[in-house]
Write an enzyme that holds these catalytic residues in place. Structure first.
Site, short mmCIF file in Angstrom:
data_model
loop_
_atom_site.label_atom_id
_atom_site.label_comp_id
_atom_site.label_asym_id
_atom_site.label_seq_id
_atom_site.Cartn_x
_atom_site.Cartn_y
_atom_site.Cartn_z
N LYS A 284 -57.78 82.04 -12.98
CA LYS A 284 -58.81 81.07 -12.65
C LYS A 284 -60.15 81.51 -13.24
CE LYS A 284 -57.30 78.87 -8.36
NZ LYS A 284 -57.60 78.67 -6.93
N GLU A 370 -49.45 71.97 6.41
CA GLU A 370 -50.11 71.35 7.55
C GLU A 370 -49.17 71.11 8.72
OE1 GLU A 370 -52.25 70.21 3.75
OE2 GLU A 370 -50.16 70.17 4.44
N ARG A 398 -50.86 64.56 7.13
CA ARG A 398 -49.56 65.09 6.72
C ARG A 398 -48.80 65.70 7.91
NH1 ARG A 398 -50.15 68.38 1.19
NH2 ARG A 398 -48.93 66.76 0.20
#
Length: 622
Positions: A284, A370, A398
């Protein structure tokens, strides 16, 4: 203003993948360098997601170079990493408008480009969607290829594993690229591994491997021995056993910043049969030292000077709702050792950094899962702990079944701290917290609170903590407009009791949440009564009915969908009690709300003070 493309001679020749594929192979490294610099110069001017895109430059170029997009399907998971994809697919000159009102969508969006195969914003959907497209591609018989790119964070979710399991079972031709950017590329991911990846994706290795399986298929003991030997040998050089067990042919890991190795490996893999997984190691923030050093801080950035070594800091700004929640959680944890903080991979965004540092044994990041976060909290509550689930409104969607079945049905004391409720702004329709009031108020045993400012938020969190059942406090991104001081004390609010803010006549405005501040300006101008309702459930029915006896009409205001929202609860009460007071419901309309700043969108929807006043005046004249 877009960046001057004349400073990027190779990128200027690659406005579309068709043009990209016409470039000589040896010019790809220069193109990647220019693309990375162009991304830096563009996002620093516009704001947006940043570090993830820097890490996928070579991978994006290689995929579009090898695959015949858009005929071949390329599916990006989440979409944070897709800025280079947008730049290479005809949107280079518009990239400076990304995440802005009427500009480019912040994530891949089907209505924006034929190259955006799947509209995404939430994670872990790419493999399942790609499998559906792979099944359709086989039935077409046109040789269409399907590729899904998923990050190491997104692959932790149950959806991803469900899709991997199904894909291995149906055995369709497809490629999953695992973009692993958790750590920088170490010494064992370099020339040797790149050579192994090319070898293992090549025709000779594949022929020997598949041929050997066919020869041994009729000899179970020998077949099992051969399988174990292959797994043992392969396990020494590549960590692919898990994916092999799912039925995928695993290749890698490979250096995701070696464009030549990527292109050669993808060319080898393009025509392999069955489900394939290419493990790519990336970094990243690659190529921009501040982002490499702090990829979390540079995940999504404001406008900044790329020549500076740090992002600009805001000064004199009051704490956000997220920060207020994080401080409250630390304060309550100091009082009660049973308090547990839970987040599905949103530590920084939910304000949990300090808590995770002060109480590491009571902090749980369950990754992008979740559903598990909610059921995990239910288990803790059964064991006499005090779980607090910090979760974004659009992510709680979700886990709806788990909220109902695992928490509310058993009336367990789980507190949901729902961040990013209402309009989030620049992240657009995939992230607007438009539905939580509607889907939570229908659940038995659930308490739903809507603080109007940061101090109210703190006291409501305490109220939910004390409640012996499921409770939700929903609050927006950023700050409220209130100047109310934030008390360090904690005092419970009586469940289901609103508060009168202003006495007027004729019209009673019932505000749910932080739009109270805009509603107050309208109430002052109209000499209307104003109430901070505080609770969607239980609703302060006594207060509403008393106002119905002294006021001609009601106006409800909320930053949630009008359909099924807090205003609907008021409508239902009045109809049930056979009251004839007309009601104007103001809130979010029945459509997915586009991106822009929060101020721009509230004004566009008529939910700023001027819009609220104008809507009430126009409705009153009818």
């Amino acid at each position: 203003m877009s960046v001057d493309i004349s400073n990027f001679p190779n990128l200027a020749l690659a406005d579309t993948p068709v043009e990209l594929r016409s470039l000589p192979f040896e010019r790809l490294p220069s193109l990647c360098n220019e693309l990375r610099e162009y991304l830096l110069r563009s996002v620093s001017r516009s704001s947006g997601h940043f570090a993830s895109g820097l890490g996928t430059v070579e991978l994006t170029v290689a995929l579009h170079y090898v695959y015949n997009t858009p005929f071949d399907r390329l599916i990006w998971d989440v979409g944070h990493q897709a800025y280079p994809h947008k730049i290479l697919t005809g949107r280079r000159d518009q990239i400076h408008t990304i995440r802005q009102k009427e500009g480019l969508h912040p994530f891949p969006w089907r209505g924006e480009s034929e190259y955006d195969v799947l509209s995404v914003g939430h994670s872990s959907t790419s493999i399942g969607a790609a499998l559906g497209m792979a099944v359709a591609a086989e039935s077409e018989g046109r040789g269409r290829k399907v590729v899904a790119v998923i990050g190491d964070g997104a692959i932790t979710a149950g959806m991803a594993f469900e899709a991997l399991n199904h894909a291995g079972d149906v055995h369709k031709d497809m490629l999953v690229v695992l973009n692993d950017n958790e750590m920088s590329i170490s010494e064992n991911v370099g020339a040797l591994n790149n050579h192994l990846a090319r070898m293992m994706s090549g025709k000779l290795y594949t022929t020997i491997r598949e041929g050997g399986k066919k020869v041994l298929a009729g000899l179970p003991p020998v077949k099992e021995l051969a399988k174990r030997a292959e797994e043992h040998l392969k396990g020494m050089v590549v960590p692919g056993t898990l994916f092999e067990e799912f039925g995928f042919n695993y290749i890698g890991p490979i250096d995701g910043h070696d464009i030549h190795a990527l292109v050669e490996t993808l060319r080898n893999m393009r025509n392999l049969k069955g489900p394939q997984l290419l493990h790519v190691k990336t970094k990243k923030g690659k190529g921009y030292e501040p982002a490499e050093r702090d990829p979390i801080g540079y995940h999504a950035v404001p406008k900044f000077n790329p020549d500076d070594t740090a992002l600009p800091k805001k000064s004199g700004v009051k704490p956000t709702f997220s920060a207020i929640f994080g401080q409250w959680l630390c304060d309550i944890a100091a009082q009660d050792e049973r308090v547990i903080g839970i987040t599905p991979a949103m530590r920084e965004g939910s304000g949990l950094v300090k808590f995770s540092q002060q109480y590491p044994d009571r902090y749980f990041d369950v990754a992008i899962a979740e559903q598990h976060a909610v059921t995990f909290a239910a288990g803790l509550a059964i064991a006499d702990k005090k779980p607090v689930v910090a979760i974004y409104s659009s992510f709680l969607q979700r886990a709806y079944d788990q909220v109902i079945h695992d928490v509310a049905l058993q009336n367990l004391p789980v507190l949901f701290a729902i961040d990013r409720a209402g309009l989030v702004g620049a992240d657009g329709p995939t992230h607007q917290g438009a539905f939580d009031i509607s889907f939570l108020r229908t659940i038995p045993n659930m308490v739903v609170m809507t603080p109007s400012d940061e101090n109210e938020c703190r006291q409501m969190l305490y109220t939910g903590y004390l409640h012996q059942g499921p409770a939700a406090v929903r609050y927006p991104r950023g700050n409220s407009q209130s100047d109310a001081p934030i008390s360090s004390e904690m005092q419970a609010i009586t469940l289901g009791k609103g508060r009168l803010i202003r006495e007027g006549q004729g019209t009673a405005i019932l505000a749910f949440g932080t739009l109270l501040q805009s509603a107050k300006l309208a109430a002052d101008a109209l000499d209307a009564t104003l109430v901070d309702m505080r609770f969607v459930k239980p609703l302060d029915e006594a207060l509403v009915l008393s106002l119905a006896a002294t006021h001609h009409q009601f106006v409800t205001i909320e930053d949630n969908a009008i359909m099924g929202g807090a205003g609907s609860a008021v409508n239902e009460l009045l109809m049930r009690q056979k009251r004839r007071n007309p009601v104007l419901n103001l809130g979010l309309p029945d459509r997915f709300i586009e991106q822009g700043t929060q101020e721009e969108i509230y004004a566009m929807l008529g939910l700023d003070s001027q819009g609220i006043q104008a809507s009430i005046e126009a409705w009153s004249r009818v």
